[in-house]
Each structure stands twice: as structure tokens, then as C-alpha cells.
Scaffold this motif. Sequence first.
Motif, mmCIF file in Angstrom:
data_model
loop_
_atom_site.group_PDB
_atom_site.id
_atom_site.type_symbol
_atom_site.label_atom_id
_atom_site.label_comp_id
_atom_site.label_asym_id
_atom_site.label_seq_id
_atom_site.Cartn_x
_atom_site.Cartn_y
_atom_site.Cartn_z
ATOM 1 N N ASP A 476 -23.724 -61.694 -11.409
ATOM 2 C CA ASP A 476 -25.004 -61.313 -12.008
ATOM 3 C C ASP A 476 -26.180 -62.163 -11.532
ATOM 4 O OD1 ASP A 476 -23.760 -59.326 -13.503
ATOM 5 O OD2 ASP A 476 -23.248 -60.734 -15.112
ATOM 6 N N VAL A 477 -25.952 -63.024 -10.551
ATOM 7 C CA VAL A 477 -27.021 -63.916 -10.085
ATOM 8 C C VAL A 477 -27.937 -63.159 -9.125
ATOM 9 C CG1 VAL A 477 -27.539 -66.012 -8.772
ATOM 10 C CG2 VAL A 477 -25.637 -65.989 -10.395
ATOM 11 N N LYS A 478 -29.221 -63.215 -9.399
ATOM 12 C CA LYS A 478 -30.215 -62.564 -8.557
ATOM 13 C C LYS A 478 -30.494 -63.414 -7.324
ATOM 14 C CE LYS A 478 -32.558 -60.549 -12.597
ATOM 15 N NZ LYS A 478 -32.235 -59.142 -12.337
ATOM 16 N N ILE A 479 -31.194 -62.820 -6.364
ATOM 17 C CA ILE A 479 -31.505 -63.555 -5.138
ATOM 18 C C ILE A 479 -32.959 -63.328 -4.735
ATOM 19 C CG2 ILE A 479 -30.674 -61.730 -3.595
ATOM 20 C CD1 ILE A 479 -29.605 -64.046 -1.792
ATOM 21 N N MET A 480 -33.659 -64.417 -4.498
ATOM 22 C CA MET A 480 -34.996 -64.382 -3.925
ATOM 23 C C MET A 480 -34.877 -64.861 -2.473
ATOM 24 S SD MET A 480 -38.309 -66.804 -4.719
ATOM 25 C CE MET A 480 -38.865 -65.967 -6.181
ATOM 26 N N VAL A 481 -35.560 -64.182 -1.573
ATOM 27 C CA VAL A 481 -35.557 -64.609 -0.171
ATOM 28 C C VAL A 481 -36.958 -65.042 0.211
ATOM 29 C CG1 VAL A 481 -35.159 -63.948 2.219
ATOM 30 C CG2 VAL A 481 -33.640 -63.097 0.425
ATOM 31 N N MET A 482 -37.027 -66.201 0.850
ATOM 32 C CA MET A 482 -38.306 -66.756 1.256
ATOM 33 C C MET A 482 -38.734 -66.142 2.596
ATOM 34 S SD MET A 482 -38.394 -68.532 -1.383
ATOM 35 C CE MET A 482 -40.022 -69.175 -1.093
ATOM 36 N N VAL A 483 -39.915 -65.533 2.598
ATOM 37 C CA VAL A 483 -40.472 -64.983 3.843
ATOM 38 C C VAL A 483 -41.814 -65.633 4.145
ATOM 39 C CG1 VAL A 483 -39.236 -62.798 3.800
ATOM 40 C CG2 VAL A 483 -41.374 -63.007 2.537
ATOM 41 N N LYS A 484 -42.016 -66.840 3.621
ATOM 42 C CA LYS A 484 -43.262 -67.562 3.875
ATOM 43 C C LYS A 484 -43.322 -68.003 5.332
ATOM 44 C CE LYS A 484 -41.308 -71.973 2.282
ATOM 45 N NZ LYS A 484 -41.474 -73.112 1.371
ATOM 46 N N ALA A 485 -44.494 -68.452 5.734
ATOM 47 C CA ALA A 485 -44.718 -68.935 7.105
ATOM 48 C C ALA A 485 -44.285 -67.876 8.115
ATOM 49 C CB ALA A 485 -43.990 -70.253 7.350
ATOM 50 N N PHE A 486 -44.760 -66.630 7.885
ATOM 51 C CA PHE A 486 -44.470 -65.540 8.823
ATOM 52 C C PHE A 486 -42.958 -65.379 8.992
ATOM 53 C CE2 PHE A 486 -44.868 -63.741 13.315
ATOM 54 C CZ PHE A 486 -45.332 -62.522 12.902
ATOM 55 N N GLY A 487 -42.230 -65.425 7.851
ATOM 56 C CA GLY A 487 -40.772 -65.296 7.900
ATOM 57 C C GLY A 487 -40.137 -66.395 8.722
ATOM 58 N N TYR A 488 -40.564 -67.663 8.436
ATOM 59 C CA TYR A 488 -40.072 -68.823 9.196
ATOM 60 C C TYR A 488 -40.264 -68.605 10.702
ATOM 61 C CZ TYR A 488 -37.975 -70.691 4.931
ATOM 62 O OH TYR A 488 -37.775 -71.186 3.676
ATOM 63 N N GLY A 489 -41.395 -67.988 11.041
ATOM 64 C CA GLY A 489 -41.720 -67.765 12.435
ATOM 65 C C GLY A 489 -41.125 -66.513 13.024
ATOM 66 N N ASN A 490 -40.301 -65.797 12.257
ATOM 67 C CA ASN A 490 -39.593 -64.643 12.809
ATOM 68 C C ASN A 490 -40.329 -63.321 12.603
ATOM 69 O OD1 ASN A 490 -36.802 -65.707 13.726
ATOM 70 N ND2 ASN A 490 -37.118 -66.656 11.737
ATOM 71 N N GLY A 491 -41.327 -63.297 11.741
ATOM 72 C CA GLY A 491 -42.039 -62.056 11.455
ATOM 73 C C GLY A 491 -41.817 -61.644 10.021
ATOM 74 N N GLY A 492 -42.877 -61.616 9.226
ATOM 75 C CA GLY A 492 -42.728 -61.428 7.793
ATOM 76 C C GLY A 492 -42.482 -60.001 7.350
ATOM 77 N N LEU A 493 -43.318 -59.067 7.795
ATOM 78 C CA LEU A 493 -43.271 -57.712 7.261
ATOM 79 C C LEU A 493 -41.974 -57.001 7.631
ATOM 80 C CD1 LEU A 493 -44.556 -55.385 5.744
ATOM 81 C CD2 LEU A 493 -45.795 -54.766 7.828
#
Length: 814
Positions: A476-493
Motif C-alpha cells: 500500500d506504499v505510494k511512490i513519488m518520483v523526482m523529475v526536478k532539474a530537467f529530470g536529472y538532466g534526462n528531460g522532464g516532460l
Amino acid sequence: MSILLKNIIPVLNAEWIGNTPEAEVEAISIDSRSLQNSSHTLFFALVGPNNDAHLYIKDLIEIGVQNFVVTYIPEECKAKANFIVVQNTLEALQQFAAYYRALFKFPVIGLTGSNGKTIVKEWLNFLLSPDFNVIRSPKSYNSQVGVPLSVIAINEKHNLGIFEAGISTVTEMEKLEAVIKPTIGILTNIGSSHDEGFENLEQKIKEKLLLFKDSKVLIYQKNKLIDKCILPDTKTFSWSFEQENADVLVFKKQTENQSTTLHYKYKGNAYELNIPFQDKASIENAISCLLLLLYFNYDSATIQSRMLLLFPVEMRLKVKTGINNCSLIDDSYSSDFQSLKIALDFLESQKQFQKKTVILSDIFQSGLSNEELYSKVAQLIVSNNISRVIGIGETISEFKEKFTHCITFKNTAEFVSNFENLEFANETILIKGARSFQFEEIVYLLEEKTHETVLEINLNAISYNLNFFKSKLKPDVKIMVMVKAFGYGNGGLEIAKLLEHHKIDYLGVAFADEGISLKNGGIQLPIMVLNPENTSFSAIIQHQLEPEIYCLKSLHAFLKIAKHKNLERFPIHVKLDTGMHRLGFEEDSIDELIATLKGNVHVEIKSILSHLATSDDVKHRDFTDSQISLFDKLSSKIVSELGINPVRHILNTSGISNFPDAQFNMVRLGIGLYGVSNDPSEQKYLENVGTLKSVISQIKTISAGESVGYGRKFMAEKPTKVGTIPIGYADGISRAWGNGVGFVTIKDKKAKIIGSICMDMLMVDVTEIDCTEGDAVIIFGESPTVSYIAKKLNTIPYEVLTSISQRVKRVFYR
């Protein structure tokens, strides 16, 4: 496919709970997100380590799906659809595929090995398609799920199958063998991939050979260890470069123009064959194809004429930036019905605009009449809500009337000549064409022009890494994923689109503008802003972002705006400082925080969080435990005194692995998603996500005593061949990586960086590498890895990744 439900029930040894056993099944699905699901779909509710498709049955019923294979019926779905109840839905899918495969009696080629399966499959399809109606695995569908889905695509018009099987441990191949039932087997190169699933190489080979236990023949490269493992009754057709007792003895000689001449002896006769490759892997894969053609009794002239036309296989769906604010999905070397279905699902998962255009060539080898084929294609187009179809080819032009909003051209040249009149802007475009149509010309016209350095992002690897960490979580544990800093340089969107497709719970960004960009790109997931400035609160509210509140000053400022805007229960996230001493409410301010929020109707605490300082360092385990304990204490106090039930979260990537008992209600996944772990034992289980590539712009040879670059930091001690690469510190490559510290990879060999790294270029020593101008260069990826570079530069992988400039084009592929 057209099968009645009542005929499927005994095949699966299942319990029937439903009203319409006479219902007709025309398609199989395992993906609740696919827009191709319909009333004639049979949905298998697969259950994974951290995902249960039964949870989406209610939504599927609402869109018209009526037939399900399940292990249990959700309470709210009872009596609302047809249910076939089994003990294991994956096994049921495999049993159904095995049953369906048995309905067809034509030859089937089964492929397995460590490397080369997909290449050989695609080449065989090309070589045999003039004479056979071929059904083959789409893309790399070779898993426990992919193989059944591939086989289920067979129809009555096919008369040859080519299916690949991939395994990662013992007991898997017997399940795939039952589904494929190959009459002809091909074993490709055996390498080191997935070694961790086997005790040794011999066990791995024996497991792979189980695919061929009932095959009429096995084609393979002769090898003492493989010979030892082959089952006694297996008939073989072997080749070798040196073992004269092989059925086909091959000698190779490289020629000009990047080609190779193969001299081979077969049945006492000598033959010559030219192939357009020189690398070892391609030569071996081509020989596997040669033996299959010999087994099928093709004459040498036909073999030569067809194999000379072999081509590099592009196995990836690529997402590229297009002109006029368009997004491109490049699948320009493939056009068959099954891969079109996959590409349309991918288009939906990656769409950045409501307007969706498909540029499609004639479709080959469907096994259907043209009338039936293009009717089905038109149905796919409608179900995927495609805005516009551009058809290219004589046949698709004949069936133009089956599509709405469709324009057609007889060939690619006609499309190119009319390009300026087609007005591409603010849309997502799928480009899908058979190789003969040369759709790379269309990609070139539509692609935004940038320099030749690109960061390739493997979306499959992101999905794999996400599931790896999800498998560590309690149900039942939810998950948040960090996409800050342009997805760690990989591309955010683009990454956010994929994560939304995977139905994660939250996205995290650092600043409001990052969240606004994602919302403007169509992201619907809730987005938490972790470092909001007070001046951004109005914009956060306007774009329905959710701010982290970390001090009383910010809280009062936000409440003032919330009251002014007459907001009700606007979501906020309260950050506690438990020892990081960066941002957050400290223990002595908790009472005032509670007093301020008690009875407040303008905001709602959606979550309470804190941040671990040393979750990756076992030397500080006691400190981390103290942080977790303090977080539990303070958050529990807030929950109790305010009478609320928010999500609580403190674990980051390292915390997920090292402190599993502190998962609370949610975890925050960051660098791990991108394939980087601080734990070497965990790193081997993650897949590389980003590969930074460039090309050799120029090669020149300098004499002993000559220098390279600014400041003459490199002085040649002997004649040296120097390659110049168009990437520098303006692209994010640290100057400290130059002057012999770092290297790039060219032709699988290390090329040391010599001299100082320039703003837009760096130079490497290629004296010992057989390379030419235009050859590909790996800046980082599998070798060197981001972690290796970070260690050498005395920094962390985060800095290496996030330093890559946005002027470097990102190419996303699947």
C-alpha cells in the motif's frame, strides 16, 4: 482471431462466472491503458510484484470491456461482466497462447541466445518475405508475457512464424517452448547478459536449448560446450570458422566500403557471399541467416542478391523534438500491423499535444486481405483518437476513404514535394513506414536541427528501474518520483509522461516553473513543489501545483493568499527538519505550526515529509535511525492534534533500499530511476538510462613534439592520431575530465581525452583505434558510466547528469 469464450474456458481449466459464454473474442489485452481495448477484447488481469491489474477492471468495464481472465473478481465488478477465474493469470495467458499456436501447422522458427535474436529475426523476415507470409515477434517481444502476445497475433493467412525467446533464469524456457513450439531452431551468440540468473554458463546453455527439444533442426555456431549440452535426439545444422566437422565452414575477409566477403564450404562445394557489414556481431548474425536459407534450399544467386541488401536494424521507437513545437515518434523503418498497435500505444503514452498525426506507409505482411487490413487499421486510428492520417504508398492511397481527415501520396517523393503545404505545428507525430519508403527523409524534414551530440534516454530502462524499486515496497506504499532539474538532466516532460502512464502517485519538482512546464505539457498527476519561493505561490495555485511549506513565514504567506482567493482545502505538504538542517519546521516550532493550522479551512495537509542526510552511508546508520524516529514522533503529534490522516514520507532512493521499515505511506524515488545507485551490489540490477553520444568531426595525425589544445597541455611523444569530438564544457563536460583523466569509447575501445576540454570540443587519442570521421562516440553510458566519471572527478553522479546542457538534444526511445 475469432474465438468464443465458451471454447476458452476448458483450455484454461477455469471457473466460469458470467452471462454470455457465446461472446466473441477478437483481441487479447494485458494493458488497461491501451485505447485499443473494446467489447471484443479478452483482458488478462496480470499480477506483478507491485502491480495488480484487477484494480483497473472497474475502469475497463466503464469503457466497454466485458471479458476478463482473473484470479478474483473485485467486489464492485461482480455481475457486471464475464469472468474466467483461474489460479494464475500469467500462466493462463501462456496456456491460451499455446492452445492458439496449436491451431496452426506451418513452420515456425524459434530463436534464442544472449545477443542477436532480434537482428536475426528481422533479417530473416526481410530475406524470406518474398516467398512467405511471415508472422514475427514485434520489436523485442521475447519475455514470459511478450512471447504469448506475439504468438496470439497469428492469423489464417500466415504460413511462416519467427519468434524469439529470452530468459533470465531457469524454468522459464519450458514455458516459452510450449507457446512457440518451434519446428526450426536458431541459437545465436551466447554472451554474459543475465548471467546472474544461472549457476554457470553450462546451466544457461542447457536452459536455452530447451526451446528446441522438439524442433526438427537446430542451427548454431559449433562450440564444444554447446555440443556437450545439446539433447541427444536433436538434429543439428552447424557452422564454424575453424572446426572442419561443421556442416558449413566459413572464412571471412574484410573488403572496402565497410563490407565483408564470406567464403563458405557446404556439401563439398565452395561459395562466395558478400555482406554489407564488418563488425563481428553482424557477421555472425548474417551467417545464422545464411544457414537458414541453405536449410530452405535457396540457391546461391538468390542468397547473394538478398543478403547484399541486409541493413542495420533499428529496434527502437524514438521520441525527438520536431519543428514548430512538434514532438516526433520515429518508427521509420517498420510497417506491419502488430508493430503499428505497439507504436500507437506508445504514441498515447508520450503524446504532448491533443492533436495527434500519423504518417503511415503501405503495410506489408499482415496476412490479411487489403480490404480487411485497412479496415482494421482504420479502426485502430479511430480508437486511438488520431486527428490526422497521412498515408504514403499506392495501396493505402486506394483505401483513403476508410479514414477520416486523411490525405495520401503515392510515394515519399510526392510527400516531400508537398511538405510546405502540410502545416505541421503543436502536435505529436508518429512516423511509421516500411524501410523501402525511406521515411528517414521525412524524419529529417520534421526534426528540429541541432548538432550531432545527443543524449539518448532509454524509456524501457526507466520503466525497469521504476519496477525494481517498486518491488521493494510494501503493497500500500505510494511512490513519488523526482523529475526536478530537467529530470536529472534526462528531460522532464517525456519522463513525466512515461511515469503518468505507469500510474505513479506523485511527481516532485524543485521550483514552481518546473511544475508549470509539466502542467502546460499536459501532465495530470499531482505535482509537489519542494522549494517554492513565496513569490511563486499565486502561480502555484493558478496551475494546481502543491507547495511544500517548510517554515512559519511561508505558511503565513500562503494562508494569506489562500484566504484572499477564498480557497478551500488547498493541498499543501509540511516539511520537518529532523537533522538535515536545510529546510523544514524544527521541533520547537511544531506547537505554533499546529496552532496556526487548527481549524483552518483554506488548506489541507496532504503529506508530512522530511529528508534523510545519510541514508546511503552505513557509517551514519544511527543518525539516520534518529532522524526516522524524530520524524515519526513529530509527524504523529501533528496528525493526532489536528485529527488528520496525511501521507507521511521520509525515504529517498538510498533509503528505499537501506531502511525498508521506514516506508511510512510513501517514498520518493530520485537518482535510482535513472539507473544510479550508491550501492555497488544494487547497481548491477539497474539498467543504464542515459547514453551521451557524439561523433568524430575530424581526424588528423600530429608528429612527436607537436601539441594539442589550449595551453599546449598535451605534447605528443610519438606520431599520434587525434580525433576531435563536437562536445565541450558548454555542453556540460567538466574541464577536469580532460588532460588524460577521462576517456570516451569508440568502436568499443577507450580513447583517452588529450589536452584541455574546450567550450564546444574535446580531443582524443585514436592512434590504436581503427576509426573514421563520422564514427559514433560514447561520452558516457555503459562505459564510462556516470558513476565512474563522478568518482574520478571527486563528485557525485547527480552533478554529472544535471550538468548536461539543454542545448544537447534529448532522444527518447523504447
